[in-house]
Scaffold this motif. Structure first.
Motif, PDB file in Angstrom:
ATOM      1  N   ALA A   1      31.836  29.732  44.186  1.00 15.80           N
ATOM      2  CA  ALA A   1      31.887  28.836  43.036  1.00 15.80           C
ATOM      3  C   ALA A   1      30.801  29.223  42.032  1.00 15.80           C
ATOM      4  O   ALA A   1      29.691  29.587  42.407  1.00 15.80           O
ATOM      5  N   GLY A   2      31.158  29.158  40.752  1.00 16.40           N
ATOM      6  CA  GLY A   2      30.168  29.438  39.724  1.00 16.40           C
ATOM      7  C   GLY A   2      30.118  30.865  39.241  1.00 16.40           C
ATOM      8  O   GLY A   2      29.399  31.176  38.293  1.00 16.40           O
ATOM      9  N   VAL A   3      30.846  31.775  39.897  1.00 19.50           N
ATOM     10  CA  VAL A   3      30.886  33.161  39.443  1.00 19.50           C
ATOM     11  C   VAL A   3      32.327  33.518  39.099  1.00 19.50           C
ATOM     12  O   VAL A   3      33.270  32.969  39.659  1.00 19.50           O
ATOM     13  N   GLY A   4      32.482  34.422  38.140  1.00 20.49           N
ATOM     14  CA  GLY A   4      33.810  34.775  37.695  1.00 20.49           C
ATOM     15  C   GLY A   4      33.986  36.261  37.511  1.00 20.49           C
ATOM     16  O   GLY A   4      33.198  37.076  37.997  1.00 20.49           O
ATOM     17  N   LEU A   5      35.022  36.631  36.743  1.00 15.82           N
ATOM     18  CA  LEU A   5      35.370  38.035  36.583  1.00 15.82           C
ATOM     19  C   LEU A   5      34.361  38.801  35.740  1.00 15.82           C
ATOM     20  O   LEU A   5      34.192  40.007  35.925  1.00 15.82           O
ATOM     21  N   THR A   6      33.687  38.111  34.838  1.00 17.27           N
ATOM     22  CA  THR A   6      32.678  38.789  34.030  1.00 17.27           C
ATOM     23  C   THR A   6      31.548  39.298  34.914  1.00 17.27           C
ATOM     24  O   THR A   6      31.126  40.464  34.814  1.00 17.27           O
TER      25      THR A   6
ATOM     26  N   GLN B   1      36.461  55.803  31.960  1.00 18.80           N
ATOM     27  CA  GLN B   1      35.481  55.541  33.015  1.00 18.80           C
ATOM     28  C   GLN B   1      34.978  54.104  32.901  1.00 18.80           C
ATOM     29  O   GLN B   1      33.787  53.841  32.889  1.00 18.80           O
ATOM     30  N   ARG B   2      35.918  53.195  32.823  1.00 20.53           N
ATOM     31  CA  ARG B   2      35.573  51.784  32.691  1.00 20.53           C
ATOM     32  C   ARG B   2      36.256  50.984  33.786  1.00 20.53           C
ATOM     33  O   ARG B   2      37.307  51.369  34.292  1.00 20.53           O
ATOM     34  N   ILE B   3      35.649  49.861  34.113  1.00 22.96           N
ATOM     35  CA  ILE B   3      36.292  48.869  34.974  1.00 22.96           C
ATOM     36  C   ILE B   3      36.826  47.792  34.043  1.00 22.96           C
ATOM     37  O   ILE B   3      36.051  47.115  33.356  1.00 22.96           O
ATOM     38  N   VAL B   4      38.143  47.634  33.998  1.00 31.16           N
ATOM     39  CA  VAL B   4      38.749  46.725  33.019  1.00 31.16           C
ATOM     40  C   VAL B   4      39.393  45.534  33.706  1.00 31.16           C
ATOM     41  O   VAL B   4      39.843  45.622  34.849  1.00 31.16           O
ATOM     42  N   ARG B   5      39.421  44.427  32.997  1.00 33.05           N
ATOM     43  CA  ARG B   5      40.074  43.206  33.487  1.00 33.05           C
ATOM     44  C   ARG B   5      41.468  43.115  32.893  1.00 33.05           C
ATOM     45  O   ARG B   5      41.659  43.356  31.697  1.00 33.05           O
ATOM     46  N   LEU B   6      42.424  42.729  33.712  1.00 33.52           N
ATOM     47  CA  LEU B   6      43.794  42.627  33.220  1.00 33.52           C
ATOM     48  C   LEU B   6      43.896  41.622  32.081  1.00 33.52           C
ATOM     49  O   LEU B   6      44.613  41.863  31.107  1.00 33.52           O
ATOM     50  N   ASP B   7      43.175  40.498  32.194  1.00 35.35           N
ATOM     51  CA  ASP B   7      43.309  39.472  31.162  1.00 35.35           C
ATOM     52  C   ASP B   7      42.770  39.916  29.803  1.00 35.35           C
ATOM     53  O   ASP B   7      43.006  39.251  28.794  1.00 35.35           O
ATOM     54  N   GLU B   8      42.062  41.053  29.767  1.00 34.02           N
ATOM     55  CA  GLU B   8      41.583  41.607  28.503  1.00 34.02           C
ATOM     56  C   GLU B   8      42.446  42.777  28.037  1.00 34.02           C
ATOM     57  O   GLU B   8      42.204  43.336  26.969  1.00 34.02           O
ATOM     58  N   ARG B   9      43.463  43.139  28.838  1.00 29.85           N
ATOM     59  CA  ARG B   9      44.292  44.304  28.511  1.00 29.85           C
ATOM     60  C   ARG B   9      45.786  43.984  28.609  1.00 29.85           C
ATOM     61  O   ARG B   9      46.590  44.843  28.949  1.00 29.85           O
ATOM     62  N   LEU B  10      46.170  42.768  28.297  1.00 36.67           N
ATOM     63  CA  LEU B  10      47.556  42.354  28.504  1.00 36.67           C
ATOM     64  C   LEU B  10      48.563  43.150  27.660  1.00 36.67           C
ATOM     65  O   LEU B  10      49.616  43.547  28.186  1.00 36.67           O
ATOM     66  N   PRO B  11      48.318  43.404  26.366  1.00 38.53           N
ATOM     67  CA  PRO B  11      49.301  44.214  25.621  1.00 38.53           C
ATOM     68  C   PRO B  11      49.502  45.595  26.233  1.00 38.53           C
ATOM     69  O   PRO B  11      50.642  46.043  26.413  1.00 38.53           O
TER      70      PRO B  11
ATOM     71  N   SER C   1      42.078  42.220  38.874  1.00 39.29           N
ATOM     72  CA  SER C   1      43.147  41.238  38.716  1.00 39.29           C
ATOM     73  C   SER C   1      42.578  39.907  38.226  1.00 39.29           C
ATOM     74  O   SER C   1      41.362  39.681  38.305  1.00 39.29           O
ATOM     75  N   PRO C   2      43.431  39.002  37.769  1.00 41.22           N
ATOM     76  CA  PRO C   2      42.983  37.628  37.557  1.00 41.22           C
ATOM     77  C   PRO C   2      42.638  36.984  38.900  1.00 41.22           C
ATOM     78  O   PRO C   2      42.972  37.502  39.960  1.00 41.22           O
ATOM     79  N   VAL C   3      41.975  35.844  38.855  1.00 40.45           N
ATOM     80  CA  VAL C   3      41.638  35.104  40.068  1.00 40.45           C
ATOM     81  C   VAL C   3      42.898  34.441  40.608  1.00 40.45           C
ATOM     82  O   VAL C   3      43.688  33.866  39.852  1.00 40.45           O
ATOM     83  N   VAL C   4      43.100  34.543  41.938  1.00 39.93           N
ATOM     84  CA  VAL C   4      44.225  33.866  42.594  1.00 39.93           C
ATOM     85  C   VAL C   4      43.662  32.822  43.566  1.00 39.93           C
ATOM     86  O   VAL C   4      42.524  32.939  44.016  1.00 39.93           O
ATOM     87  N   PRO C   5      44.469  31.798  43.897  1.00 33.32           N
ATOM     88  CA  PRO C   5      43.929  30.657  44.648  1.00 33.32           C
ATOM     89  C   PRO C   5      43.935  30.767  46.165  1.00 33.32           C
ATOM     90  O   PRO C   5      43.572  29.815  46.849  1.00 33.32           O
ATOM     91  N   GLY C   6      44.334  31.908  46.733  1.00 37.60           N
ATOM     92  CA  GLY C   6      44.351  31.975  48.193  1.00 37.60           C
ATOM     93  C   GLY C   6      44.718  33.354  48.689  1.00 37.60           C
ATOM     94  O   GLY C   6      45.184  34.216  47.931  1.00 37.60           O
TER      95      GLY C   6
ATOM     96  N   ALA D   1      46.041  44.140  39.679  1.00 39.44           N
ATOM     97  CA  ALA D   1      44.870  45.031  39.601  1.00 39.44           C
ATOM     98  C   ALA D   1      45.314  46.467  39.361  1.00 39.44           C
ATOM     99  O   ALA D   1      44.689  47.211  38.586  1.00 39.44           O
ATOM    100  N   GLU D   2      46.395  46.899  40.031  1.00 39.47           N
ATOM    101  CA  GLU D   2      46.904  48.249  39.829  1.00 39.47           C
ATOM    102  C   GLU D   2      47.436  48.422  38.405  1.00 39.47           C
ATOM    103  O   GLU D   2      47.281  49.490  37.796  1.00 39.47           O
ATOM    104  N   THR D   3      48.049  47.362  37.865  1.00 38.91           N
ATOM    105  CA  THR D   3      48.504  47.420  36.475  1.00 38.91           C
ATOM    106  C   THR D   3      47.315  47.575  35.530  1.00 38.91           C
ATOM    107  O   THR D   3      47.351  48.374  34.584  1.00 38.91           O
ATOM    108  N   ALA D   4      46.250  46.806  35.799  1.00 35.10           N
ATOM    109  CA  ALA D   4      45.048  46.936  34.972  1.00 35.10           C
ATOM    110  C   ALA D   4      44.486  48.348  35.047  1.00 35.10           C
ATOM    111  O   ALA D   4      44.052  48.913  34.035  1.00 35.10           O
TER     112      ALA D   4
END
Length: 399
Positions: A242-247, A292-302, A264-269, A280-283
């Motif tokens: 709790a209190g930490v996220g994808l950033t 040479q970057r680690i990217v988040r899917l929610d920032e690369r949707l298009p 990937s985005p956060v999933v509940p279980g 995550a593989e799509t990202a």
């Protein structure tokens, strides 16, 4: 419980005579030892069935007493049995310190009994018995160390099989299987909640010369990582507190891996790890060549939409960039590089010019030429969206 030092004829006589009496007393000694073990720890009763416990202690004592008076060339059945007993106790889950405790107290009982037998039968032989004490205790030590070695080896094998089973469960979750009880079993094996905040990371591992080596991270403040190897990349299931996220997760990964990678985005279980793995593989696929970057899917949707539909991406490139594709490769690359810089600079020709080391009017001229070739206007929102998506498709699919 016997040693292997060469003995005198007098020592042999004392030991053989005492051992014969000791063997007759094994049932009583077994009862006494089990009573002492139970008094010391209830785990003996919890881990070992009573009948089995009695029989095994009786056998171990018998073999130990036989070894005490055996010749140097006699087979060490006491050590063979100690190894067997060590393996069995590991399988039963009895702590090793209790196994060794039992051996030490068995040695004490046998020694006390030896003193009593020799004192009653031949008091003058007590000095001879005392002289053999070190030999006897060396035998006890060897039996206990043999049992301990077999115990540890068995325990390691059991742990390895347990780890392999848990990893298999984790792989099944990442593959998206919906077997009943799968998530619960994995949760128990990994010591994780079945319902919780999880993300999946896919990192491409490129072991080419000159690249910074990939460093797996096992844990960091707020995160636990569970890594699995694939052919050309690695996957991590990440448990987020709790209190930490994808950033924060991206920051931790950047310190350990040069990329490219996708989060990937956060999933509940745990049951949702299959979906998270695919995202995550799509990202990861949105990272173009050389990235040479680690990217988040929610920032690369298009871009994710583009790489998820390769056939449509190819059609988009042909439709939007058709005439552009007929240009000389260097000329085409220059126009696309200018468009990319202009988009990255938020539509500022001045900042794009600074990035491209040219005059802002040069940027305007290139963009106008691009509009003419594509029959689209960067000032119209729909045309701008098509141009942006086509550029992503061209970069990520190689045109």
């Amino acid at each position: 419980m016997g040693g292997r030092r060469a003995r005198t004829e007098r020592e042999w006589s004392v030991l053989v005579s005492a051992a014969q009496v000791l063997l007759e007393r094994v049932p009583r000694l077994t009862d006494l030892l089990i009573e002492q073990l139970r008094a010391h720890s209830q785990q003996f009763d919890l881990a070992v069935p009573p009948d089995e416990h009695w029989h095994q202690i009786s056998e171990a004592m018998r073999y130990g007493i036989e070894a005490l008076a055996a010749t140097r060339s006699a087979p060490r059945r006491d050590l063979q049995y100690a190894a067997r007993l060590g393996r069995r106790r590991a399988e039963q889950g009895l702590p090793l310190d209790l196994v060794l405790y039992a051996y030490r107290h068995a040695g004490c009982l046998v020694w006390d009994e030896l003193l009593e037998i020799v004192s009653a039968k031949d008091p003058e032989a007590l000095p001879v018995l005392v002289h053999l004490a070190s030999t006897m205790w060396a035998g006890v030590d060897r039996q206990s160390s043999t049992a301990a070695e077999a115990y540890r080896s068995t325990e390691q094998g059991m742990q390895r099989r347990s780890d392999e089973r848990v990893q298999a469960l984790l792989d099944a979750l990442l593959e998206g299987r919906s077997t009943p009880g799968l998530a619960a079993s994995a949760a128990a094996g990994l010591d994780l909640p079945e319902q919780g905040r999880y993300a999946v990371v896919a990192v491409r591992v490129e072991r080419a010369a000159g690249r910074e080596p990939f460093r797996r991270v096992a844990a960091s403040e707020g995160f636990r990582f569970f890594w699995r190897m694939r052919t050309d990349y690695e996957i991590a299931v990440v448990a987020l507190e709790a209190g930490v996220g994808l950033t924060e997760l991206a920051e931790v990964l950047h310190r350990h891996c040069p990329g490219p990678g996708g989060i990937s985005p956060v999933v509940p279980g745990l049951a949702d790890l299959g979906l998270a793995r695919r995202l995550a593989e799509t990202a990861l696929r949105t990272c173009g060549p050389g990235a040479q970057r680690i990217v988040r899917l929610d920032e690369r949707l298009p871009a994710a939409l583009v790489v998820s539909q390769p056939e449509l991406a190819a059609r988009l490139i042909a439709d939007v960039f058709g005439p552009l594709l007929e240009l000389d490769p260097a000329d085409r690359a220059l126009l696309l590089e200018t468009l990319d810089a202009w988009l990255e600079c938020g539509g500022s020709a001045g900042r794009a010019a600074t990035r491209l080391y040219c005059h802002r009017n040069t940027v305007f001229n290139r963009l106008r030429r691009l509009e003419q070739l594509t029959s689209r206007s960067l000032g119209r929102p729909r045309d701008l969206i098509e141009m942006t998506l086509a550029l992503d498709a061209f970069r990520l699919t190689g045109g």
